[in-house]
Design an enzyme around this catalytic site. Structure first.
Site, PDB file in Angstrom:
ATOM      1  N   HIS A 104       0.791  -1.238   0.000  1.00 36.05           N
ATOM      2  CA  HIS A 104       0.000   0.000   0.000  1.00 36.05           C
ATOM      3  C   HIS A 104       0.824   1.289   0.000  1.00 36.05           C
ATOM      4  CE1 HIS A 104      -3.534   2.334   0.233  1.00 36.05           C
ATOM      5  NE2 HIS A 104      -4.281   1.501   0.924  1.00 36.05           N
ATOM      6  N   TYR A 148     -14.802   5.675   8.473  1.00 35.04           N
ATOM      7  CA  TYR A 148     -13.784   6.143   7.518  1.00 35.04           C
ATOM      8  C   TYR A 148     -14.212   5.739   6.109  1.00 35.04           C
ATOM      9  CZ  TYR A 148      -9.014   6.616   5.524  1.00 35.04           C
ATOM     10  OH  TYR A 148      -7.907   6.974   4.776  1.00 35.04           O
ATOM     11  N   THR A 181      -5.002  10.525  -0.649  1.00 35.87           N
ATOM     12  CA  THR A 181      -6.369  10.300  -0.158  1.00 35.87           C
ATOM     13  C   THR A 181      -6.721  11.298   0.938  1.00 35.87           C
ATOM     14  OG1 THR A 181      -5.640   8.718   1.524  1.00 35.87           O
ATOM     15  CG2 THR A 181      -6.271   7.826  -0.640  1.00 35.87           C
TER      16      THR A 181
END
Length: 772
Positions: free
Chosen positions: A471, A587, A600
Site C-alpha cells: 500500500h 472512515y 487520499t
C-alpha cells in the site's frame, strides 16, 4: 541442453597452450539486440521528457513560431519591436557569423523566448483554472453559465493528445485549510458519536488548541505547503506506512479479484502467460507515457504521480523505518511455486516474450519435480511478520553470498508471481467460495506471497487470477487502473486457442527459468518459523465475507436521484446500528488527485443527518415520508462532505500534519493526541472501475469485476469494500476478526442487505423487480 549454452556469451577453459576462448554467436547477438532495445528505451524517455516539458505546445509549434518571425522580417515587419536587433548586438562578430547569420540567430532566440513564455503562460493559466472546483458543488445534470465558460477555457488550455505526465506541472497544490474550519468540521463530525458531557470536554480541548497551539503549527505547515509539492503525501507515506513496525499482511496490503463469472481459460500456465504479457504491455505503455491521464468529467486531469513506482519496486525493511526501492527497469520476473523460487527472464533478443512463450516457461516451472531447499518454502513469511525481525534477518543472513544474489533477484524483479496450488473463485451454490477466495488473496498461506513487492500476481490452479498489493507506494485506484487494462487485454485482445492455450507457437530455444539458490543456517530458519507463526495467528483471526447484492444496483439508485455511494454509505450506517446498537467513527477513503501528488482524504460518513435517519428507521412511529426526507438530507450531506474532501477541505490529513509538526517541535497537544487515537471501527472504500475507456466491460453482464478488499482496521471493527458493478449488481467485501465478540462478518452482511432493501422501500419501488 542447447538453450543453456545460449544463456552465456562465451566459455573458456585453461589449457597448457593458454586460454581457449569459445565465443557464442547467438549469445552475442542476443546481447547486441538487448543493448539496442535499452538504447531505444533511453531515447524514448528523452523524447517523452521533451514532449512533456513543453506541453501543451509541441516542438513543431516552435518551428512555426520561428518561421513566422523570420518571414515577418523578410516582409520588413518587426514583430519584436526592436528586440531582435538588440539581441544581435550582443552576439559575437566573427567570420563564421555574418550579419545575416546573426540576424537569423537573433530571430530564433527571440522566437524561442516567445514560445517558452507562451508555454509558461498557458500552464499558469491552466493551473488557475484547475484551482476552481465550483463545478463539483453544482446540482447533478445542471451547469451554470460560469462553469460552462470554465469548461471551454480548460479545453482550450489543455491541448490535444496529452501524455501521461503532461499535466503534472499544471496541477494546483493541495491547499492548507484554516485551523478554524478544520476544527469546526471535526467537532461537527464527532457530535453525534459523543455524549453531551464528553462533547463539551472535546470542545474545550479543541478551543484551547485553536487559540494556543495551532497558530504556531499552522505557520510551519503553510511554509511547508509553499516549499513542498504536496504538504501531506511525504509524511503520509513515511509515518502511516513505512514507519509501521507491525505486519503489513492483512494490516496494510489489499487485494483485487478476477472477473466474477468468467474464467477465460482453465489452464494455469496459459492464464499466467496472457496476464503477465498484458501487464508487461501496460508497463511498456507506462514507460513510453502512452497511457492517457485519468480525466474527471473527461476534461479535468488527475495526478499520475503514483503510477511511477508501479513496477520494479520493493519495500525494504528497516529497524526504525522501511524504504521503497524503485528501479528504472527490470527484465525478469520472480516466480513462486510449491515452495521454490525462480527467476524468469521476460525478454529474448531485446523483445518481450510472447504469451505462448511465457506459457511454456510457466509450464516448465509447474512440471519441475525438484523439492524446496531447506528453509526455502516458508521464506516469504519474513515479509508477512513483524518488520524488525525481518530487517535484522535481512542484514544478517542476506547480505552476501548466494542468499544476497537470490534476494536481489526477487527484490529487483518487475513484480512477483505466485503459481498457486489451490483453486479459487466464485462457485454457484457454494456460499463460502468468495470468502475463501478473498482470504487466499489477502494472506494466502502467509508464505506464498512476497508482501513487500509492489504487487504479487496470483494465478490459481483453475485459471483464476488475483493480486495482493503493497500500500505504501500508491493507493488502490492506481492498481485498479492496471488491473482493468490487464483483464480487458487478456479477454478482448490476446484471447486463447480452442484448447485453452495462449495463441501462437512457443519458441523452444529459450533458456528455462532459473532456480534461485539459498543457504539458510539453523538460526535463520528459526527466524523464518517465528515470523510464520506471527503471520499465521494474524491470518487465522481474519473473518471474511464476500457477497453479491443483486436485488438492484446503481440503475435503481439513480432513479431516486441519489448518489449510489451516498446510498451505500447510509445503508452501512443503518446496518452497523442494527449490528451493534451504536454508531461509530466511520472512515471512507476519497481521492485528492485533483492536486499534484495527491493521495487520499477521509470522509467521515457518520454525520448528524445520517444518525437522524437511522434513528427514524428504528422508530416505528416515524412515517415513510419523514424517513425519506431525512434520508435525502443525509445523502446531500454525505455528497457535500465527499466534495469537500476531494477539493482539499477535509479534516483528517490537516490534523495529521499538525500532529506530526507538534511531535517535531516537542509540543504536547491533548486535543491532537485524542484525535489521532480515535479508532475507525467502520473503515470503508469504494473500488473504482471503468477508469480505462478502451474497454467497456459493463456492456456484458458476464464480464463484471469482483472488486477487491482489505483487512479490518480496528480489532473490534469492520472493513468494508464495495464495487458498483453494472446497473444491477453491487459486490461487498467485509472483514473483521474472529477474536472480537462484537463482530461477525456474515451477520453484518445480512444487515447490509436488509438495510439496502429497507431504504429502497422508502421510495415505493419494489426492489426485487428492478433487475428486470
Amino acid at each position: 541442453m542447447a538453450e543453456a549454452h545460449q544463456a552465456v556469451a562465451f566459455q573458456f577453459t585453461v589449457t597448457p597452450e593458454g586460454v581457449d576462448v569459445q565465443l557464442s554467436r547467438e549469445a552475442l547477438k542476443q546481447i547486441y539486440l538487448s543493448g539496442v532495445a535499452s538504447w531505444k528505451k533511453r531515447f524514448a524517455r528523452i523524447k517523452n521528457s521533451i514532449l512533456t516539458g513543453v506541453y501543451p505546445a509541441t516542438p513543431s509549434s516552435w518551428l512555426v513560431v520561428v518561421m513566422a518571425t523570420v518571414s515577418s522580417m523578410y516582409c520588413r515587419i518587426d514583430l519584436s519591436m526592436g528586440l531582435i536587433c538588440h539581441i544581435r548586438r550582443y552576439l559575437p562578430s566573427c567570420r563564421y557569423l555574418s550579419f545575416q547569420h546573426r540576424t537569423l540567430l537573433s530571430a530564433a532566440l527571440f522566437s524561442t523566448g516567445v514560445w517558452l513564455s507562451g508555454i509558461l503562460l498557458c500552464r499558469q493559466s491552466l493551473k488557475l483554472l484547475l484551482s476552481y472546483h465550483g463545478w463539483m458543488f453544482e446540482p447533478h445534470g445542471k451547469m451554470s453559465r460560469s462553469t460552462r465558460v470554465w469548461v471551454a477555457l480548460v479545453k482550450v488550455m489543455s491541448g490535444r493528445k496529452p501524455m501521461l505526465y503532461s499535466f503534472q506541472t499544471s496541477l494546483p497544490k493541495l491547499p492548507v485549510p484554516s485551523v478554524e474550519a478544520t476544527i469546526r468540521r471535526y467537532l461537527e463530525s464527532v457530535h453525534p458519536l459523543l455524549e453531551e458531557e464528553k462533547y463539551r470536554e472535546m470542545e474545550v480541548l479543541a478551543q484551547a488548541f485553536q487559540q494556543h497551539t495551532a497558530p504556531r503549527l499552522q505557520k510551519y505547515l503553510v511554509l511547508k505547503s509553499w516549499w513542498a509539492t504536496n504538504y501531506v503525501s511525504d509524511w503520509w507515506e513515511e509515518y502511516v506506512y513505512l514507519r509501521g513496525r507491525g505486519p503489513i499482511m492483512v494490516n496494510s496490503n489489499y487485494y483485487a479479484m478476477d472477473f466474477l463469472y468468467v474464467t477465460p481459460t482453465p489452464l494455469q500456465a496459459a492464464r499466467a502467460g496472457n496476464t503477465v504479457h498484458s501487464i508487461l504491455l501496460y508497463r511498456r505503455k507506462l514507460d513510453r507515457e502512452e497511457i492517457p491521464p485519468v480525466m474527471a468529467l473527461g476534461i479535468v486531469p488527475m495526478c499520475s504521480f503514483q503510477m511511477e513506482r508501479m513496477f520494479n519496486t520493493t519495500r525494504i525493511p528497516g529497524t526504525e523505518s522501511d524504504t521503497l526501492q524503485h528501479l528504472s527497469d527490470s527484465k525478469h520476473l520472480a516466480v513462486y511455486h510449491k515452495g521454490r523460487f525462480y527467476r524468469l527472464w521476460l525478454y529474448q533478443g531485446g523483445r518481450l516474450l510472447k504469451p505462448r512463450d511465457l506459457e511454456l516457461q510457466f509450464q516448465r516451472i509447474l512440471d519441475d519435480p525438484s523439492p524446496p531447499q531447506p528453509g526455502e518454502e516458508k521464506l516469504a513469511a519474513l515479509t508477512a511478520g513483524e518488520r524488525v525481525p525481518w530487517a535484522e534477518a535481512r542484514a544478517r543472513f542476506f547480505s552476501q553470498g548466494k542468499n544476497k544474489v537470490s534476494l536481489d533477484a526477487i527484490e529487483r524483479a518487475a513484480f512477483f508471481l505466485a503459481l498457486d496450488e489451490e483453486a479459487h473463485g466464485y462457485e454457484r451454490g457454494r456460499e463460502d467460495s468468495m470468502d475463501r477466495y478473498a482470504k487466499s488473496l489477502l494472506h494466502g498461506r502467509c508464505y506464498d506471497r512476497w508482501f513487500d513487492k509492489s504487487f504479487t500476481l496470483v494465478v490459481y490452479k483453475n485459471g483464476k487470477v488475483g493480486t495482493n498489493a503493497e500500500h505504501s507506494w500508491a493507493d488502490a485506484p492506481i492498481m485498479g487502473h492496471l488491473w482493468e487494462f490487464m483483464l480487458g487485454t487478456d479477454k478482448f485482445h490476446l484471447g486463447y486457442s480452442e484448447g485453452g492455450h495462449c495463441c501462437g507457437e512457443p519458441s523452444t530455444a529459450m533458456a528455462p527459468p532459473q532456480r534461485l539458490q539459498w543457504d539458510f543456517p539453523e538460526e535463520c530458519r528459526k527466524v523464518i518459523d517465528s515470523s510464520y507463526r506471527v503471520a499465521k495467528a494474524l491470518a487465522d483471526d481474519v473473518d471474511f465475507h464476500c457477497f453479491q447484492f443483486s436485488n438492484f444496483g446503481k440503475g435503481l439508485i439513480k432513479l431516486f436521484k441519489i448518489s449510489p455511494d451516498a446510498f451505500i454509505q447510509i445503508s452501512l450506517q443503518l446496518a452497523h446500528f442494527r449490528d451493534k446498537g451504536s454508531f461509530c467513527l466511520t472512515y471512507e477513503a476519497s481521492m485528492t488527485r485533483l492536486f499534484r501528488e495527491g493521495r487520499t482524504e477521509t470522509v467521515r460518513s457518520c454525520t448528524r443527518e445520517s444518525t437522524a435517519f437511522v434513528r427514524s428507521m428504528m422508530d416505528p412511529d416515524r412515517g415513510q415520508l419523514e424517513r425519506r426526507q431525512l434520508f435525502q438530507a443525509a445523502a446531500e450531506k454525505h455528497q457535500h462532505m465527499y466534495r469537500l474532501a476531494m477539493t482539499g477541505a477535509g479534516i483528517d490529513r490537516h490534523l495529521f500534519c499538525l500532529y506530526v509538526l507538534s511531535r517535531y517541535l516537542g509540543v504536547e497537544s491533548p486535543f491532537l493526541a485524542q484525535v489521532l487515537a480515535e479508532p475507525w471501527r467502520l473503515s470503508t472504500s469504494q473500488t473504482p472501475q471503468q477508469q480505462i475507456k478502451m474497454f467497456d466491460m459493463e456492456k456484458s453482464q458476464d464480464l463484471v469485476s469482483s472488486g477487491g478488499g482489505f483487512g479490518p482496521v480496528a480489532d473490534d471493527g469492520y472493513g468494508v469494500s464495495y464495487i458498483i458493478a453494472g446497473e444491477n449488481l453491487i459486490t461487498f467485501h467485509i472483514s473483521s476478526k474472529f477474536s472480537s465478540p462484537e463482530t461477525d462478518s456474515r451477520r453484518f452482511g445480512r444487515n447490509i442487505r436488509q438495510a439496502m432493501l429497507d431504504i429502497a422501500d422508502l421510495f415505493n419501488v419494489p426492489a426485487n423487480k428492478v433487475a428486470n
